[in-house]
Design an enzyme around this catalytic site. Structure first.
Site, mmCIF file in Angstrom:
data_model
loop_
_atom_site.group_PDB
_atom_site.id
_atom_site.type_symbol
_atom_site.label_atom_id
_atom_site.label_comp_id
_atom_site.label_asym_id
_atom_site.label_seq_id
_atom_site.Cartn_x
_atom_site.Cartn_y
_atom_site.Cartn_z
ATOM 1 N N HIS A 186 74.630 -29.930 -76.624
ATOM 2 C CA HIS A 186 75.961 -30.220 -76.530
ATOM 3 C C HIS A 186 76.367 -30.424 -78.386
ATOM 4 C CE1 HIS A 186 79.002 -34.219 -76.197
ATOM 5 N NE2 HIS A 186 79.399 -32.106 -75.908
ATOM 6 N N ASN A 239 78.720 -39.285 -74.640
ATOM 7 C CA ASN A 239 80.986 -38.529 -73.806
ATOM 8 C C ASN A 239 80.835 -39.803 -73.301
ATOM 9 O OD1 ASN A 239 81.974 -36.982 -75.256
ATOM 10 N ND2 ASN A 239 81.137 -34.749 -74.266
ATOM 11 N N SER A 269 80.368 -31.086 -71.858
ATOM 12 C CA SER A 269 80.426 -32.323 -72.800
ATOM 13 C C SER A 269 80.833 -33.611 -71.744
ATOM 14 C CB SER A 269 81.838 -32.282 -73.103
ATOM 15 O OG SER A 269 82.464 -31.770 -73.623
ATOM 16 N N GLU A 326 73.435 -32.452 -78.832
ATOM 17 C CA GLU A 326 72.775 -33.338 -78.295
ATOM 18 C C GLU A 326 71.603 -32.736 -76.726
ATOM 19 O OE1 GLU A 326 74.781 -37.165 -75.525
ATOM 20 O OE2 GLU A 326 75.786 -35.580 -76.025
HETATM 21 N N1 CAA Z 1 84.414 -24.671 -95.342
HETATM 22 C C1 CAA Z 1 83.017 -25.477 -95.802
HETATM 23 N N2 CAA Z 1 82.649 -27.084 -95.513
HETATM 24 C C2 CAA Z 1 83.854 -27.919 -95.635
HETATM 25 C C3 CAA Z 1 84.970 -26.626 -94.444
HETATM 26 C C4 CAA Z 1 85.077 -25.498 -94.759
HETATM 27 N N3 CAA Z 1 86.359 -24.896 -93.927
HETATM 28 N N4 CAA Z 1 86.382 -27.439 -94.483
HETATM 29 C C5 CAA Z 1 86.210 -29.396 -94.745
HETATM 30 N N5 CAA Z 1 84.943 -29.084 -95.588
HETATM 31 C C6 CAA Z 1 83.848 -30.036 -95.347
HETATM 32 C C7 CAA Z 1 84.276 -30.388 -97.015
HETATM 33 O O1 CAA Z 1 84.003 -30.222 -97.938
HETATM 34 C C8 CAA Z 1 83.682 -31.902 -96.618
HETATM 35 O O2 CAA Z 1 82.167 -31.917 -97.122
HETATM 36 P P1 CAA Z 1 81.438 -33.539 -98.401
HETATM 37 O O3 CAA Z 1 81.766 -34.218 -97.930
HETATM 38 O O4 CAA Z 1 80.142 -32.543 -98.383
HETATM 39 O O5 CAA Z 1 83.198 -32.904 -99.847
HETATM 40 C C9 CAA Z 1 83.488 -32.460 -95.205
HETATM 41 O O6 CAA Z 1 83.104 -31.227 -94.711
HETATM 42 C C10 CAA Z 1 84.791 -32.903 -94.691
HETATM 43 O O7 CAA Z 1 86.215 -32.048 -94.858
HETATM 44 P P2 CAA Z 1 86.914 -32.723 -95.360
HETATM 45 O O8 CAA Z 1 86.563 -34.315 -96.411
HETATM 46 O O9 CAA Z 1 88.228 -31.799 -96.234
HETATM 47 O O10 CAA Z 1 87.574 -33.417 -94.666
HETATM 48 P P3 CAA Z 1 88.126 -34.439 -93.477
HETATM 49 O O11 CAA Z 1 88.053 -35.524 -95.085
HETATM 50 O O12 CAA Z 1 89.726 -34.390 -93.115
HETATM 51 O O13 CAA Z 1 87.831 -34.932 -92.054
HETATM 52 C C11 CAA Z 1 87.119 -33.734 -90.046
HETATM 53 C C12 CAA Z 1 87.468 -33.715 -91.186
HETATM 54 C C13 CAA Z 1 85.242 -34.158 -90.688
HETATM 55 C C14 CAA Z 1 87.582 -33.153 -88.676
HETATM 56 C C15 CAA Z 1 86.835 -35.678 -89.849
HETATM 57 O O14 CAA Z 1 88.238 -36.071 -89.629
HETATM 58 C C16 CAA Z 1 86.288 -36.028 -88.273
HETATM 59 O O15 CAA Z 1 85.270 -36.169 -88.695
HETATM 60 N N6 CAA Z 1 87.102 -36.202 -88.037
HETATM 61 C C17 CAA Z 1 87.094 -36.871 -86.260
HETATM 62 C C18 CAA Z 1 85.465 -36.027 -85.823
HETATM 63 C C19 CAA Z 1 84.387 -36.120 -84.122
HETATM 64 O O16 CAA Z 1 84.887 -37.395 -84.033
HETATM 65 N N7 CAA Z 1 84.582 -34.986 -83.853
HETATM 66 C C20 CAA Z 1 84.167 -34.886 -82.355
HETATM 67 C C21 CAA Z 1 84.544 -34.817 -81.151
HETATM 68 S S1 CAA Z 1 83.840 -35.165 -79.548
HETATM 69 C C22 CAA Z 1 83.086 -34.083 -79.311
HETATM 70 O O17 CAA Z 1 82.764 -33.309 -80.100
HETATM 71 C C23 CAA Z 1 82.546 -33.938 -78.299
HETATM 72 C C24 CAA Z 1 82.846 -33.869 -77.024
HETATM 73 O O18 CAA Z 1 82.000 -33.388 -75.834
HETATM 74 C C25 CAA Z 1 84.105 -33.994 -76.534
HETATM 75 P P1 NAD Z 2 88.633 -23.763 -75.992
HETATM 76 O O1 NAD Z 2 89.624 -23.708 -74.504
HETATM 77 O O2 NAD Z 2 88.867 -24.218 -77.015
HETATM 78 O O3 NAD Z 2 88.008 -22.518 -75.249
HETATM 79 C C1 NAD Z 2 87.124 -22.091 -74.391
HETATM 80 C C2 NAD Z 2 87.223 -20.096 -74.612
HETATM 81 O O4 NAD Z 2 86.873 -19.826 -73.473
HETATM 82 C C3 NAD Z 2 88.781 -19.579 -74.333
HETATM 83 O O5 NAD Z 2 89.079 -19.384 -75.671
HETATM 84 C C4 NAD Z 2 88.569 -18.325 -73.382
HETATM 85 O O6 NAD Z 2 89.277 -18.168 -73.595
HETATM 86 C C5 NAD Z 2 86.472 -18.900 -73.252
HETATM 87 N N1 NAD Z 2 86.206 -18.376 -72.237
HETATM 88 C C6 NAD Z 2 86.465 -19.048 -70.361
HETATM 89 N N2 NAD Z 2 86.114 -17.983 -69.194
HETATM 90 C C7 NAD Z 2 85.504 -17.070 -70.453
HETATM 91 C C8 NAD Z 2 84.681 -15.861 -69.908
HETATM 92 N N3 NAD Z 2 84.072 -15.797 -68.769
HETATM 93 N N4 NAD Z 2 83.837 -15.321 -70.292
HETATM 94 C C9 NAD Z 2 84.482 -15.318 -71.637
HETATM 95 N N5 NAD Z 2 84.957 -16.241 -72.638
HETATM 96 C C10 NAD Z 2 85.687 -16.936 -71.786
HETATM 97 O O7 NAD Z 2 87.303 -24.999 -75.468
HETATM 98 P P2 NAD Z 2 86.532 -25.499 -76.348
HETATM 99 O O8 NAD Z 2 86.807 -27.328 -76.765
HETATM 100 O O9 NAD Z 2 86.034 -24.861 -76.700
HETATM 101 O O10 NAD Z 2 85.252 -26.474 -75.179
HETATM 102 C C11 NAD Z 2 84.381 -25.608 -74.721
HETATM 103 C C12 NAD Z 2 83.389 -26.249 -74.001
HETATM 104 O O11 NAD Z 2 82.839 -27.239 -74.946
HETATM 105 C C13 NAD Z 2 84.066 -27.033 -73.048
HETATM 106 O O12 NAD Z 2 83.062 -27.092 -71.741
HETATM 107 C C14 NAD Z 2 83.714 -28.577 -73.447
HETATM 108 O O13 NAD Z 2 83.640 -29.407 -72.675
HETATM 109 C C15 NAD Z 2 82.431 -28.475 -74.649
HETATM 110 N N6 NAD Z 2 82.782 -28.880 -75.989
HETATM 111 C C16 NAD Z 2 84.180 -29.512 -76.463
HETATM 112 C C17 NAD Z 2 84.489 -30.204 -77.514
HETATM 113 C C18 NAD Z 2 85.421 -30.230 -78.354
HETATM 114 O O14 NAD Z 2 85.558 -31.192 -79.261
HETATM 115 N N7 NAD Z 2 86.846 -29.767 -77.953
HETATM 116 C C19 NAD Z 2 83.100 -30.578 -77.874
HETATM 117 C C20 NAD Z 2 82.168 -30.453 -77.645
HETATM 118 C C21 NAD Z 2 81.675 -29.778 -76.609
#
Ligand code: CAA
Ligand code: NAD
Length: 284
Positions: free
Chosen positions: A140, A190, A119, A152
């Protein structure tokens, strides 16, 4: 190079989703976890997502079976040696990631492409642990991987055009839309999302409002699907802290500094939905 077989390291929140989507799109996938119990847990996550998909009418029993048949689980990194592309999705920690890539580099053919789902961590820093920095890039994906449309792609200063084009074609074959970012901490999404999430914690910590009202404010007032504290629980409180620390280390800008509450929660084991408790309680 044609990608036929994909390796995924880590079968947690992200690795399970990347494994599932790759298998659903016809790739053979080998997914590696740290031990058998964690592997079983990750594979179960895939199974139950697919089952819910059937219940929602999004897929058939046959498609579920075909997807699961494409997936092989392992606890040995060496089982990934025949893969054409390997995507790492383990803990957001530079030292652990570099160690895994170094070992992998010794196991895989020189032409194999390495991608990290990091991330925030520097791509060139991880690539430098291998003998193939030109075949290394950030891939990503977003959580939940089967639903979120974006990947990404992060190019380091030495990622080759061939590596980028092959990885881009692979991600597009998964039905994802691609954006491309430079190798800078947090990339595009991010860089913008993490300060917002941390501000949500700061608002809660300083008593501006209840967690429910902070989340309702952003959901109903700005049409966000989740409020910041809900989203933090969804992403992982631990993962968000690791990301914030990487970004603060690099930028030294207070907007990336983790609020004390976030650190305390991680120490207490409140890692969000995946641990059963974060800003909210999820029971067992
Ligand atoms: N199998 C197939 N499709 C599924 C499914 C499953 N098990 N579960 C859900 N879906 C589909 C649904 O059918 C629906 O599709 P349609 O719109 O085509 O009908 C869609 O997925 C959304 O499902 P729901 O409407 O039931 O779910 P929801 O409204 O509760 O939304 C969510 C769930 C998509 C997670 C929503 O809450 C959301 O977008 N949350 C924010 C997620 C977000 O911001 N993610 C990014 C996090 S940051 C990151 O990832 C980067 C990082 O590095 C940290
Ligand atoms: P998580 O904690 O859910 O899962 C990580 C997994 O990796 C664990 O199950 C752990 O047992 C396994 N693991 C650790 N060391 C290992 C090894 N040496 N060999 C095999 N498996 C090993 O974490 P996550 O949320 O899936 O995040 C994983 C990566 O993805 C991180 O770099 C995170 O920043 C990135 N990421 C996370 C998100 C998010 O929303 N959580 C979104 C995008 C990117």
């Amino acid at each position: 190079m044609e990608i036929k077989k994909v390796g995924v390291i880590g079968c947690g929140l992200m690795g399970s989703g990347i494994t599932q989507v790759s298998a659903q799109c016809g790739y053979d996938v080998v997914v590696c976890e740290a031990d058998q119990e964690l592997l079983d847990k990750g594979l179960k996550k895939i199974d139950s997502f697919l089952t819910k998909g059937i219940e929602r009418g999004k897929m058939t029993e046959e498609q579920k079976k075909a997807t699961l048949d494409k997936i092989t689980g392992t606890v040995k990194l060496v089982d990934l040696k025949d893969c054409d592309l390997i995507i790492e999705a383990i803990i957001e920690n530079i030292d652990i990631k570099k160690q895994v890539f170094k070992e992998l580099d010794g196991l895989c053919r020189p032409e194999v492409i390495f991608g990290s789902n990091t991330s925030s961590i520097s791509i060139i820093d991880m690539a430098s642990a291998t003998s193939r920095p030109d075949k290394f890039l950030g891939l990503h994906f977003f959580n939940p991987v089967p639903i979120m449309k974006l990947v990404e792609i992060v190019r380091s200063i030495v990622t080759s055009d061939e590596t980028y084009n092959t990885a881009k074609a692979f991600c597009e074959s998964l039905g994802k839309q691609i954006i491309t970012a430079k190798d800078t901490p947090g990339f595009i999404v991010n860089l913008l999302l993490i300060p917002y999430l941390l501000d949500g914690v700061r608002a809660y910590e300083s008593g501006v409002a209840t967690r429910e009202d902070i989340d309702a404010g952003m959901k109903l007032g700005c049409n966000m699907p989740m409020g910041p504290l809900e989203l933090l629980d969804f992403v992982g409180v631990d993962t968000t802290l690791f990301i914030a620390d990487v970004m603060y280390d690099e930028f030294r800008d207070p907007k990336y500094a983790a609020p004390p509450l976030l650190r305390k929660m991680v120490l207490a084991g409140f890692h969000g939905r995946k641990s059963g408790k974060g800003f909210y309680d999820y029971g067992k």
